[in-house]
Each structure stands twice: as C-alpha cells, then as structure tokens.
Design a protein around this motif. Structure first.
Motif, PDB file in Angstrom:
ATOM      1  N   GLY A  35       3.529   6.951 -17.123  1.00 55.85           N
ATOM      2  CA  GLY A  35       2.508   6.083 -17.751  1.00 55.85           C
ATOM      3  C   GLY A  35       2.746   4.516 -17.161  1.00 55.85           C
ATOM      4  O   GLY A  35       1.740   3.752 -17.550  1.00 55.85           O
ATOM      5  N   LYS A  36       3.463   4.410 -16.320  1.00 56.48           N
ATOM      6  CA  LYS A  36       3.610   3.093 -15.423  1.00 56.48           C
ATOM      7  C   LYS A  36       3.393   3.005 -14.093  1.00 56.48           C
ATOM      8  O   LYS A  36       3.802   4.044 -13.600  1.00 56.48           O
ATOM      9  CB  LYS A  36       5.046   2.543 -15.742  1.00 56.48           C
ATOM     10  CG  LYS A  36       5.229   2.264 -17.362  1.00 56.48           C
ATOM     11  CD  LYS A  36       6.470   1.282 -17.518  1.00 56.48           C
ATOM     12  CE  LYS A  36       6.814   1.186 -19.031  1.00 56.48           C
ATOM     13  NZ  LYS A  36       6.541   0.130 -19.546  1.00 56.48           N
ATOM     14  N   THR A  37       2.861   2.220 -13.487  1.00 58.64           N
ATOM     15  CA  THR A  37       2.528   1.908 -12.140  1.00 58.64           C
ATOM     16  C   THR A  37       3.693   1.759 -11.271  1.00 58.64           C
ATOM     17  O   THR A  37       4.481   0.527 -11.715  1.00 58.64           O
ATOM     18  CB  THR A  37       1.601   0.955 -11.802  1.00 58.64           C
ATOM     19  OG1 THR A  37       0.090   1.299 -12.485  1.00 58.64           O
ATOM     20  CG2 THR A  37       1.085   1.084 -10.413  1.00 58.64           C
ATOM     21  N   LYS A  38       4.134   2.350 -10.396  1.00 53.99           N
ATOM     22  CA  LYS A  38       5.317   2.051  -9.396  1.00 53.99           C
ATOM     23  C   LYS A  38       4.434   2.179  -7.934  1.00 53.99           C
ATOM     24  O   LYS A  38       3.849   2.717  -7.515  1.00 53.99           O
ATOM     25  CB  LYS A  38       6.272   3.310  -9.415  1.00 53.99           C
ATOM     26  CG  LYS A  38       6.956   3.453 -10.896  1.00 53.99           C
ATOM     27  CD  LYS A  38       7.715   2.425 -11.202  1.00 53.99           C
ATOM     28  CE  LYS A  38       8.542   2.627 -12.289  1.00 53.99           C
ATOM     29  NZ  LYS A  38       9.554   1.462 -12.739  1.00 53.99           N
ATOM     30  N   VAL A  39       5.091   1.027  -7.158  1.00 59.54           N
ATOM     31  CA  VAL A  39       4.724   1.046  -5.848  1.00 59.54           C
ATOM     32  C   VAL A  39       5.919   1.077  -4.966  1.00 59.54           C
ATOM     33  O   VAL A  39       6.886   0.896  -5.357  1.00 59.54           O
ATOM     34  CB  VAL A  39       4.202  -0.338  -5.583  1.00 59.54           C
ATOM     35  CG1 VAL A  39       2.630  -0.665  -6.389  1.00 59.54           C
ATOM     36  CG2 VAL A  39       4.960  -1.756  -5.722  1.00 59.54           C
ATOM     37  N   LEU A  40       5.639   1.506  -3.759  1.00 55.96           N
ATOM     38  CA  LEU A  40       6.561   1.919  -2.721  1.00 55.96           C
ATOM     39  C   LEU A  40       6.746   0.928  -1.703  1.00 55.96           C
ATOM     40  O   LEU A  40       5.868   0.373  -1.265  1.00 55.96           O
ATOM     41  CB  LEU A  40       6.236   3.266  -1.920  1.00 55.96           C
ATOM     42  CG  LEU A  40       7.252   3.728  -1.025  1.00 55.96           C
ATOM     43  CD1 LEU A  40       8.656   4.033  -1.752  1.00 55.96           C
ATOM     44  CD2 LEU A  40       6.463   5.017  -0.175  1.00 55.96           C
ATOM     45  N   LEU A  41       8.034   0.265  -1.575  1.00 59.91           N
ATOM     46  CA  LEU A  41       8.311  -0.611  -0.673  1.00 59.91           C
ATOM     47  C   LEU A  41       9.430   0.212   0.411  1.00 59.91           C
ATOM     48  O   LEU A  41      10.156   0.965  -0.064  1.00 59.91           O
ATOM     49  CB  LEU A  41       9.191  -1.882  -1.131  1.00 59.91           C
ATOM     50  CG  LEU A  41       8.385  -2.761  -2.016  1.00 59.91           C
ATOM     51  CD1 LEU A  41       9.226  -4.008  -2.352  1.00 59.91           C
ATOM     52  CD2 LEU A  41       7.167  -3.201  -1.488  1.00 59.91           C
ATOM     53  N   ILE A  42       9.396  -0.421   1.476  1.00 59.51           N
ATOM     54  CA  ILE A  42      10.140   0.231   2.633  1.00 59.51           C
ATOM     55  C   ILE A  42      10.846  -1.051   3.574  1.00 59.51           C
ATOM     56  O   ILE A  42      10.224  -2.101   3.282  1.00 59.51           O
ATOM     57  CB  ILE A  42       9.271   0.909   3.789  1.00 59.51           C
ATOM     58  CG1 ILE A  42       8.373   0.290   4.517  1.00 59.51           C
ATOM     59  CG2 ILE A  42       8.593   2.295   3.100  1.00 59.51           C
ATOM     60  CD1 ILE A  42       7.715   0.886   5.479  1.00 59.51           C
ATOM     61  N   THR A  43      11.840  -0.558   4.228  1.00 61.40           N
ATOM     62  CA  THR A  43      12.544  -1.799   4.986  1.00 61.40           C
ATOM     63  C   THR A  43      11.910  -1.613   6.358  1.00 61.40           C
ATOM     64  O   THR A  43      11.680  -0.677   6.827  1.00 61.40           O
ATOM     65  CB  THR A  43      14.105  -1.664   4.855  1.00 61.40           C
ATOM     66  OG1 THR A  43      14.493  -0.342   5.271  1.00 61.40           O
ATOM     67  CG2 THR A  43      14.740  -1.960   3.662  1.00 61.40           C
ATOM     68  N   THR A  44      11.944  -2.931   6.949  1.00 60.30           N
ATOM     69  CA  THR A  44      11.597  -2.919   8.369  1.00 60.30           C
ATOM     70  C   THR A  44      12.579  -2.489   9.242  1.00 60.30           C
ATOM     71  O   THR A  44      13.813  -2.681   8.523  1.00 60.30           O
ATOM     72  CB  THR A  44      11.055  -4.431   8.709  1.00 60.30           C
ATOM     73  OG1 THR A  44      12.364  -5.334   8.316  1.00 60.30           O
ATOM     74  CG2 THR A  44       9.843  -4.994   7.658  1.00 60.30           C
ATOM     75  N   ARG A  45      12.350  -1.961  10.158  1.00 60.57           N
ATOM     76  CA  ARG A  45      13.408  -1.465  11.128  1.00 60.57           C
ATOM     77  C   ARG A  45      14.298  -2.661  11.701  1.00 60.57           C
ATOM     78  O   ARG A  45      15.682  -2.479  11.454  1.00 60.57           O
ATOM     79  CB  ARG A  45      12.823  -0.870  12.197  1.00 60.57           C
ATOM     80  CG  ARG A  45      12.324   0.568  11.898  1.00 60.57           C
ATOM     81  CD  ARG A  45      12.066   1.573  12.784  1.00 60.57           C
ATOM     82  NE  ARG A  45      10.718   0.931  13.563  1.00 60.57           N
ATOM     83  CZ  ARG A  45      10.022   1.709  14.523  1.00 60.57           C
ATOM     84  NH1 ARG A  45      10.430   3.097  14.568  1.00 60.57           N
ATOM     85  NH2 ARG A  45       8.820   1.364  14.943  1.00 60.57           N
ATOM     86  N   ARG A  46      13.992  -3.911  12.050  1.00 62.16           N
ATOM     87  CA  ARG A  46      14.639  -4.822  12.559  1.00 62.16           C
ATOM     88  C   ARG A  46      15.457  -5.712  11.904  1.00 62.16           C
ATOM     89  O   ARG A  46      16.568  -5.354  11.667  1.00 62.16           O
ATOM     90  CB  ARG A  46      13.757  -5.739  13.484  1.00 62.16           C
ATOM     91  CG  ARG A  46      14.545  -6.530  14.612  1.00 62.16           C
ATOM     92  CD  ARG A  46      13.854  -7.455  15.525  1.00 62.16           C
ATOM     93  NE  ARG A  46      13.253  -6.483  16.518  1.00 62.16           N
ATOM     94  CZ  ARG A  46      12.077  -6.481  17.297  1.00 62.16           C
ATOM     95  NH1 ARG A  46      11.550  -7.672  16.885  1.00 62.16           N
ATOM     96  NH2 ARG A  46      11.974  -5.535  17.928  1.00 62.16           N
ATOM     97  N   SER A  47      14.797  -6.430  10.959  1.00 64.08           N
ATOM     98  CA  SER A  47      15.233  -7.335   9.837  1.00 64.08           C
ATOM     99  C   SER A  47      15.779  -6.622   8.601  1.00 64.08           C
ATOM    100  O   SER A  47      16.534  -7.200   7.786  1.00 64.08           O
ATOM    101  CB  SER A  47      14.431  -8.301   9.584  1.00 64.08           C
ATOM    102  OG  SER A  47      13.283  -7.875   8.838  1.00 64.08           O
ATOM    103  N   GLN A  48      15.394  -5.264   8.301  1.00 65.51           N
ATOM    104  CA  GLN A  48      15.889  -4.530   6.945  1.00 65.51           C
ATOM    105  C   GLN A  48      15.210  -5.530   5.770  1.00 65.51           C
ATOM    106  O   GLN A  48      15.487  -5.192   4.611  1.00 65.51           O
ATOM    107  CB  GLN A  48      17.215  -4.414   6.918  1.00 65.51           C
ATOM    108  CG  GLN A  48      17.741  -3.462   7.832  1.00 65.51           C
ATOM    109  CD  GLN A  48      17.015  -1.842   7.726  1.00 65.51           C
ATOM    110  OE1 GLN A  48      17.369  -1.357   6.621  1.00 65.51           O
ATOM    111  NE2 GLN A  48      16.476  -1.534   8.795  1.00 65.51           N
ATOM    112  N   SER A  49      14.152  -6.114   5.939  1.00 66.74           N
ATOM    113  CA  SER A  49      13.496  -6.760   4.831  1.00 66.74           C
ATOM    114  C   SER A  49      12.540  -5.921   4.354  1.00 66.74           C
ATOM    115  O   SER A  49      12.145  -4.971   4.835  1.00 66.74           O
ATOM    116  CB  SER A  49      12.870  -8.214   5.210  1.00 66.74           C
ATOM    117  OG  SER A  49      11.829  -7.962   6.152  1.00 66.74           O
TER     118      SER A  49
END
Length: 163
Positions: A35-49
């Motif tokens: 019942g809660k919204t979740k969003v997907l984050l990924i890391t960038t390849r170079r800086s891992q941010s």
C-alpha cells in the motif's frame, strides 16, 4: 490534481553541435508495496552516487519510450511509462575525449515508469546497485536538488493507471 497528456511523437536525431543543450530522458521507476509507494534508485557507474535510470534520445523513439528503455538497461525494470514528464532536473556530465575530459550541462526530463517485472539479467547488471525507497528517503539520497524535489512530490496515486 488533473493531469493532461499530449501525444508524443518519435524523435528524429541530427548530429549535435558543441553549443547544443544536451537532453536525456530519465525513468522514475515506482511500485506499490504493501500500500505504499516505493521508487527505484540506482548508482551511477563512475561516482557510485544515487540517481535514476537515464540516457540519451534514441532515433524513432518517444521520450517516454527512451526512459522505459533506460529503466530496463540500467536496472532490469520492465513496465509502462507515461507520456507526460513529472519534471526536469539538470546536472553536469563529464565525458572522456581524446583532448581530455569534457564537462557539459545536461537537462533530464523525468517520466514515471510503473514497474511490472524486475529481471535478474539485464544489460548493465553487476555495474550498479539498486535500492527501493520511499520517495522521501530517495530524495535525501540524490545529489541534484531538482530531482530531490520531483521525488518528494511524487504521488503514484495521482497518476493514471498504467495501460
């Protein structure tokens, strides 16, 4: 809140000039979990941010199609993208050239992608970390203030149902 959608047309690419504004299309991949919204984050390849899947325009594809494709390639997420962007954010991308590093400003148009399935095998598997978070927690992890604002304001319930 009523959202109005315009029909997108496929992109026709031409060779970019150094003075052209660079544009990318990003995917705000989301799902409902208990019942809660979740969003997907990924890391960038170079800086891992932490960020969202994003990439360059593709000839013959709409911006929403490009965002959906990036969600698949970078995170293994398959789903439906809406044709209306949620907002825009900018960042500076540094690329390697024969003459050394080149920094260029990039404007990203963000499209919501309703996740339907997650693949274990996808083109950039093993190159990035993935994390499902609440929009508020995701906003605290990203570097770009405009992306953080888009995440904080995101309400999956205000979007039309995916096709």
């Amino acid at each position: 809140m009523t959202l109005h959608f315009a029909k997108q047309r496929p992109i026709s690419l031409r060779r970019a000039r150094k003075t052209d504004l660079r544009v990318q299309f990003g995917a705000l991949v989301y799902r409902l979990h208990k019942g809660k919204t979740k969003v997907l984050l990924i890391t960038t390849r170079r800086s891992q941010s932490w960020s969202i899947p994003k990439g360059w325009p593709m000839h013959g594809k709409t911006p929403a199609d490009c965002a959906r494709r990036e969600a698949w390639e970078e995170a293994g997420a398959k789903g439906e993208a809406l044709d209306q962007p949620l907002g825009f954010f900018s960042y500076v991308k540094t690329i390697k050239t024969r003459r050394g590093p080149l920094s260029m400003p990039v404007m990203v148009s963000v499209y919501p992608v309703a996740m339907q399935t997650m693949a274990k095998s996808f083109p950039e598997a093993g190159q990035r970390r993935l994390k499902w978070l609440s929009p508020k927690k995701a906003a605290a992890k990203v570097r770009e203030p405009e992306l953080a604002r888009i995440l904080r304001k995101f309400d999956a319930g205000a979007l039309p149902a995916p096709r």
